[in-house]
Write a protein that holds these residues in place. Structure first.
Motif, PDB file in Angstrom:
ATOM      1  N   ILE A  76     -49.862 -51.834  -4.260  1.00  0.00           N
ATOM      2  CA  ILE A  76     -49.595 -50.357  -4.414  1.00  0.00           C
ATOM      3  C   ILE A  76     -48.342 -50.254  -3.451  1.00  0.00           C
ATOM      4  CG2 ILE A  76     -50.629 -48.511  -3.633  1.00  0.00           C
ATOM      5  CD1 ILE A  76     -53.226 -49.397  -4.088  1.00  0.00           C
ATOM      6  N   GLY A  77     -47.421 -49.313  -3.869  1.00  0.00           N
ATOM      7  CA  GLY A  77     -46.249 -48.723  -3.398  1.00  0.00           C
ATOM      8  C   GLY A  77     -46.349 -47.488  -3.218  1.00  0.00           C
ATOM      9  N   ALA A  78     -45.377 -46.710  -2.587  1.00  0.00           N
ATOM     10  CA  ALA A  78     -44.802 -45.276  -2.472  1.00  0.00           C
ATOM     11  C   ALA A  78     -43.513 -45.179  -3.404  1.00  0.00           C
ATOM     12  CB  ALA A  78     -45.078 -44.920  -1.219  1.00  0.00           C
ATOM     13  N   SER A  79     -43.483 -44.080  -3.916  1.00  0.00           N
ATOM     14  CA  SER A  79     -42.362 -43.545  -4.698  1.00  0.00           C
ATOM     15  C   SER A  79     -42.287 -42.335  -4.703  1.00  0.00           C
ATOM     16  CB  SER A  79     -42.319 -44.001  -6.339  1.00  0.00           C
ATOM     17  OG  SER A  79     -42.132 -45.515  -6.417  1.00  0.00           O
ATOM     18  N   PHE A  80     -41.049 -41.684  -4.326  1.00  0.00           N
ATOM     19  CA  PHE A  80     -40.708 -40.347  -3.912  1.00  0.00           C
ATOM     20  C   PHE A  80     -39.737 -39.647  -4.974  1.00  0.00           C
ATOM     21  CE2 PHE A  80     -42.480 -42.330  -0.450  1.00  0.00           C
ATOM     22  CZ  PHE A  80     -43.320 -41.239  -0.069  1.00  0.00           C
ATOM     23  N   LEU A  81     -40.077 -38.753  -5.753  1.00  0.00           N
ATOM     24  CA  LEU A  81     -38.830 -38.067  -6.710  1.00  0.00           C
ATOM     25  C   LEU A  81     -38.440 -36.934  -5.859  1.00  0.00           C
ATOM     26  CD1 LEU A  81     -40.184 -40.292  -8.438  1.00  0.00           C
ATOM     27  CD2 LEU A  81     -39.884 -38.567 -10.697  1.00  0.00           C
ATOM     28  N   ASP A  82     -37.154 -36.921  -5.816  1.00  0.00           N
ATOM     29  CA  ASP A  82     -36.619 -35.725  -5.214  1.00  0.00           C
ATOM     30  C   ASP A  82     -35.589 -35.105  -5.939  1.00  0.00           C
ATOM     31  OD1 ASP A  82     -37.983 -35.580  -2.719  1.00  0.00           O
ATOM     32  OD2 ASP A  82     -37.069 -37.587  -2.505  1.00  0.00           O
ATOM     33  N   ASP A  83     -35.332 -33.786  -6.153  1.00  0.00           N
ATOM     34  CA  ASP A  83     -34.399 -33.167  -6.708  1.00  0.00           C
ATOM     35  C   ASP A  83     -33.055 -32.647  -5.845  1.00  0.00           C
ATOM     36  OD1 ASP A  83     -32.450 -31.351  -8.251  1.00  0.00           O
ATOM     37  OD2 ASP A  83     -34.098 -29.917  -9.024  1.00  0.00           O
ATOM     38  N   LEU A  84     -32.129 -33.358  -6.049  1.00  0.00           N
ATOM     39  CA  LEU A  84     -30.906 -33.284  -5.192  1.00  0.00           C
ATOM     40  C   LEU A  84     -29.600 -32.889  -5.944  1.00  0.00           C
ATOM     41  CD1 LEU A  84     -30.861 -36.991  -3.538  1.00  0.00           C
ATOM     42  CD2 LEU A  84     -31.807 -34.669  -2.567  1.00  0.00           C
ATOM     43  N   GLY A  85     -29.657 -31.487  -6.056  1.00  0.00           N
ATOM     44  CA  GLY A  85     -28.577 -30.742  -6.953  1.00  0.00           C
ATOM     45  C   GLY A  85     -28.394 -31.158  -8.012  1.00  0.00           C
ATOM     46  N   GLY A  86     -29.584 -31.095  -9.005  1.00  0.00           N
ATOM     47  CA  GLY A  86     -29.273 -31.477 -10.170  1.00  0.00           C
ATOM     48  C   GLY A  86     -29.526 -33.074 -10.708  1.00  0.00           C
ATOM     49  N   GLN A  87     -29.564 -33.965  -9.763  1.00  0.00           N
ATOM     50  CA  GLN A  87     -29.832 -35.255  -9.990  1.00  0.00           C
ATOM     51  C   GLN A  87     -31.169 -35.584  -9.375  1.00  0.00           C
ATOM     52  OE1 GLN A  87     -28.129 -37.826 -11.906  1.00  0.00           O
ATOM     53  NE2 GLN A  87     -26.678 -36.225 -12.441  1.00  0.00           N
ATOM     54  N   ILE A  88     -32.107 -36.413 -10.039  1.00  0.00           N
ATOM     55  CA  ILE A  88     -33.451 -36.640  -9.641  1.00  0.00           C
ATOM     56  C   ILE A  88     -33.294 -38.136  -9.086  1.00  0.00           C
ATOM     57  CG2 ILE A  88     -35.754 -36.956  -9.982  1.00  0.00           C
ATOM     58  CD1 ILE A  88     -34.776 -34.171 -10.350  1.00  0.00           C
ATOM     59  N   SER A  89     -33.629 -38.097  -7.632  1.00  0.00           N
ATOM     60  CA  SER A  89     -33.177 -39.259  -6.961  1.00  0.00           C
ATOM     61  C   SER A  89     -34.849 -40.125  -6.679  1.00  0.00           C
ATOM     62  CB  SER A  89     -32.827 -39.263  -5.577  1.00  0.00           C
ATOM     63  OG  SER A  89     -33.719 -38.761  -4.773  1.00  0.00           O
ATOM     64  N   VAL A  90     -34.883 -41.439  -6.764  1.00  0.00           N
ATOM     65  CA  VAL A  90     -36.086 -42.048  -6.432  1.00  0.00           C
ATOM     66  C   VAL A  90     -35.985 -42.982  -5.326  1.00  0.00           C
ATOM     67  CG1 VAL A  90     -37.596 -43.354  -7.685  1.00  0.00           C
ATOM     68  CG2 VAL A  90     -36.128 -42.083  -9.222  1.00  0.00           C
ATOM     69  N   ARG A  91     -36.851 -42.974  -4.668  1.00  0.00           N
ATOM     70  CA  ARG A  91     -37.021 -43.821  -3.431  1.00  0.00           C
ATOM     71  C   ARG A  91     -38.495 -44.444  -3.527  1.00  0.00           C
ATOM     72  NH1 ARG A  91     -38.596 -42.499   1.984  1.00  0.00           N
ATOM     73  NH2 ARG A  91     -38.585 -40.330   1.194  1.00  0.00           N
ATOM     74  N   THR A  92     -38.328 -45.971  -3.377  1.00  0.00           N
ATOM     75  CA  THR A  92     -39.607 -46.603  -3.464  1.00  0.00           C
ATOM     76  C   THR A  92     -39.677 -47.521  -2.361  1.00  0.00           C
ATOM     77  OG1 THR A  92     -39.668 -46.315  -5.914  1.00  0.00           O
ATOM     78  CG2 THR A  92     -40.943 -48.291  -5.045  1.00  0.00           C
ATOM     79  N   ILE A  93     -40.900 -47.370  -1.745  1.00  0.00           N
ATOM     80  CA  ILE A  93     -41.188 -48.569  -0.567  1.00  0.00           C
ATOM     81  C   ILE A  93     -42.236 -49.258  -1.033  1.00  0.00           C
ATOM     82  CG2 ILE A  93     -41.757 -48.648   1.899  1.00  0.00           C
ATOM     83  CD1 ILE A  93     -39.199 -47.176   1.470  1.00  0.00           C
ATOM     84  N   GLU A  94     -42.223 -50.580  -0.679  1.00  0.00           N
ATOM     85  CA  GLU A  94     -43.141 -51.637  -0.840  1.00  0.00           C
ATOM     86  C   GLU A  94     -43.685 -52.142   0.529  1.00  0.00           C
ATOM     87  OE1 GLU A  94     -42.268 -54.273  -3.706  1.00  0.00           O
ATOM     88  OE2 GLU A  94     -42.252 -52.948  -5.465  1.00  0.00           O
ATOM     89  N   ARG A  95     -44.725 -51.980   1.001  1.00  0.00           N
ATOM     90  CA  ARG A  95     -45.061 -52.812   2.427  1.00  0.00           C
ATOM     91  C   ARG A  95     -46.653 -52.634   2.532  1.00  0.00           C
ATOM     92  NH1 ARG A  95     -43.884 -47.711   6.688  1.00  0.00           N
ATOM     93  NH2 ARG A  95     -45.657 -46.371   6.348  1.00  0.00           N
ATOM     94  N   GLY A  96     -47.139 -53.246   3.651  1.00  0.00           N
ATOM     95  CA  GLY A  96     -48.381 -53.380   3.959  1.00  0.00           C
ATOM     96  C   GLY A  96     -49.008 -54.837   4.143  1.00  0.00           C
ATOM     97  N   VAL A  97     -50.279 -54.816   4.070  1.00  0.00           N
ATOM     98  CA  VAL A  97     -50.829 -56.431   4.350  1.00  0.00           C
ATOM     99  C   VAL A  97     -51.505 -56.659   3.238  1.00  0.00           C
ATOM    100  CG1 VAL A  97     -52.242 -57.252   5.815  1.00  0.00           C
ATOM    101  CG2 VAL A  97     -51.098 -55.661   6.877  1.00  0.00           C
ATOM    102  N   GLY A  98     -51.124 -58.100   2.839  1.00  0.00           N
ATOM    103  CA  GLY A  98     -51.666 -58.777   1.721  1.00  0.00           C
ATOM    104  C   GLY A  98     -52.892 -59.114   1.925  1.00  0.00           C
ATOM    105  N   PRO A  99     -53.530 -60.028   1.333  1.00  0.00           N
ATOM    106  CA  PRO A  99     -54.754 -60.949   1.028  1.00  0.00           C
ATOM    107  C   PRO A  99     -54.411 -61.865   2.111  1.00  0.00           C
ATOM    108  CG  PRO A  99     -54.021 -60.815  -1.328  1.00  0.00           C
ATOM    109  CD  PRO A  99     -52.809 -60.235  -0.517  1.00  0.00           C
ATOM    110  N   GLU A 100     -55.787 -62.083   2.985  1.00  0.00           N
ATOM    111  CA  GLU A 100     -55.696 -63.057   3.882  1.00  0.00           C
ATOM    112  C   GLU A 100     -54.815 -62.773   5.222  1.00  0.00           C
ATOM    113  OE1 GLU A 100     -54.929 -66.853   2.419  1.00  0.00           O
ATOM    114  OE2 GLU A 100     -56.431 -67.122   1.078  1.00  0.00           O
ATOM    115  N   GLN A 101     -54.658 -61.366   5.205  1.00  0.00           N
ATOM    116  CA  GLN A 101     -53.863 -60.410   6.254  1.00  0.00           C
ATOM    117  C   GLN A 101     -52.315 -61.278   6.263  1.00  0.00           C
ATOM    118  OE1 GLN A 101     -55.145 -57.736   7.900  1.00  0.00           O
ATOM    119  NE2 GLN A 101     -56.709 -58.081   6.336  1.00  0.00           N
ATOM    120  N   VAL A 102     -51.846 -61.472   5.098  1.00  0.00           N
ATOM    121  CA  VAL A 102     -50.517 -61.978   5.257  1.00  0.00           C
ATOM    122  C   VAL A 102     -49.389 -60.659   5.132  1.00  0.00           C
ATOM    123  CG1 VAL A 102     -48.616 -62.926   3.861  1.00  0.00           C
ATOM    124  CG2 VAL A 102     -51.046 -64.158   3.999  1.00  0.00           C
TER     125      VAL A 102
END
Length: 283
Positions: free
Chosen positions: A144-170
């Motif tokens: 599960i990640g986070a993505s943000f779509l923003d309107d920047l003056g007629g262009q739609i920018s995308v910013r995606t972040i992947e982070r967190g703790v995996g199985p077995e607390q990795v």
């Protein structure tokens, strides 16, 4: 205040109309047609300016003149001065030809018209999402990640972040992808670049099941696995729009890697990710 603003706009329009002669009117129409020919379509231009297409067609044909307000909006859109559009049409075409020779052509830049595509349709999907896909690095787990779509003056920018703790607390390595979104043929196309590692490009195609249903965007994604080696992978992906009341922290708090049966996985998302054949429609 509104009364005086309207009066000033009316006076400005009247002044422009009085100053323009037939030659200036024809020059304006020719120059406007010239710059419009550099864009994808008249319909898209009108949508992005926010002007009535029937009225805009009158400007193109020389049958009508824009108000001072509309003239300014047109000039801002094409990054021109009012005097440019009112200048001699032959001189204007020559200047534009010289300018365009210094720009990448469509052949040199095949993405010149790819983004944003249908901006009016794409703007409906601006917002925050949690993205879900089967992790290529941890079998039977969902990233599960986070993505943000923003309107920047007629262009739609995308910013995606992947982070967190995996199985077995990795602890997972935090990754950030930046890119753009385009809307073509009822599909959303997302291309992103992650530059902090060795550099990688991810590509995603999403489709909304119904116009009225924008909570889930289903599709396919292509990218590189984190481990054990940076190998290509492709798989289903589903974006779930965050609640209006959700903060950025709320969206980030869901990030991580979870077993497919974990309670945090929405049943609609689980069913879609486990479906074996064909992208399924809305439940």
């Amino acid at each position: 205040m509104h009364k005086y603003t309207h009066l000033l706009a009316t006076i400005s329009t009247y002044a422009i109309t009085c100053l323009w002669n037939d030659d200036m009117n024809q020059n304006f129409a020719k120059n406007l047609r010239h710059v419009c020919a550099e864009r994808v379509s008249i319909a898209q231009i009108c949508r992005e300016i926010g002007i009535n297409q029937q009225q805009f067609n009158r400007y193109l044909s020389g049958a009508g003149l824009p108000s001072a307000h509309n003239l300014r909006r047109i000039c801002l859109y094409f990054d021109l001065q009012e005097s440019d559009l009112l200048s001699d049409s032959e001189a204007f075409a020559q200047r534009r030809g010289q300018l365009n020779r210094n720009r990448p052509t469509a052949r040199e830049d095949p993405f010149a018209n790819a983004f944003p595509g249908d901006l009016a349709r794409l703007r409906q999907y601006v917002g925050a999402y949690n993205i879900h896909f089967m992790s290529p690095s941890w079998p039977d787990c969902v990233m599960i990640g986070a993505s943000f779509l923003d309107d920047l003056g007629g262009q739609i920018s995308v910013r995606t972040i992947e982070r967190g703790v995996g199985p077995e607390q990795v602890n997972l390595q935090r990754a950030r992808y930046d890119g753009k979104a385009g809307f073509h043929g009822s599909r959303i196309f997302v291309v992103e670049f992650e530059s902090e590692q060795e550099g990688s490009i991810s590509e995603t195609v999403l489709y909304p099941a119904h116009r009225q249903q924008r909570t889930y965007l289903r599709g396919m994604t292509l990218g590189l696995a984190w481990r054990p080696r940076r190998m290509p992978y492709s798989g289903r992906v589903i974006w779930k729009r965050a609640d209006v009341s959700a903060s950025v922290r709320d969206v980030f708090n869901l990030c991580g890697v979870y077993p497919i049966e974990h309670k945090v996985i929405d049943p609609i998302i689980r069913n879609f990710l486990l479906e074996k054949s064909g992208l399924q429609g809305e439940n």
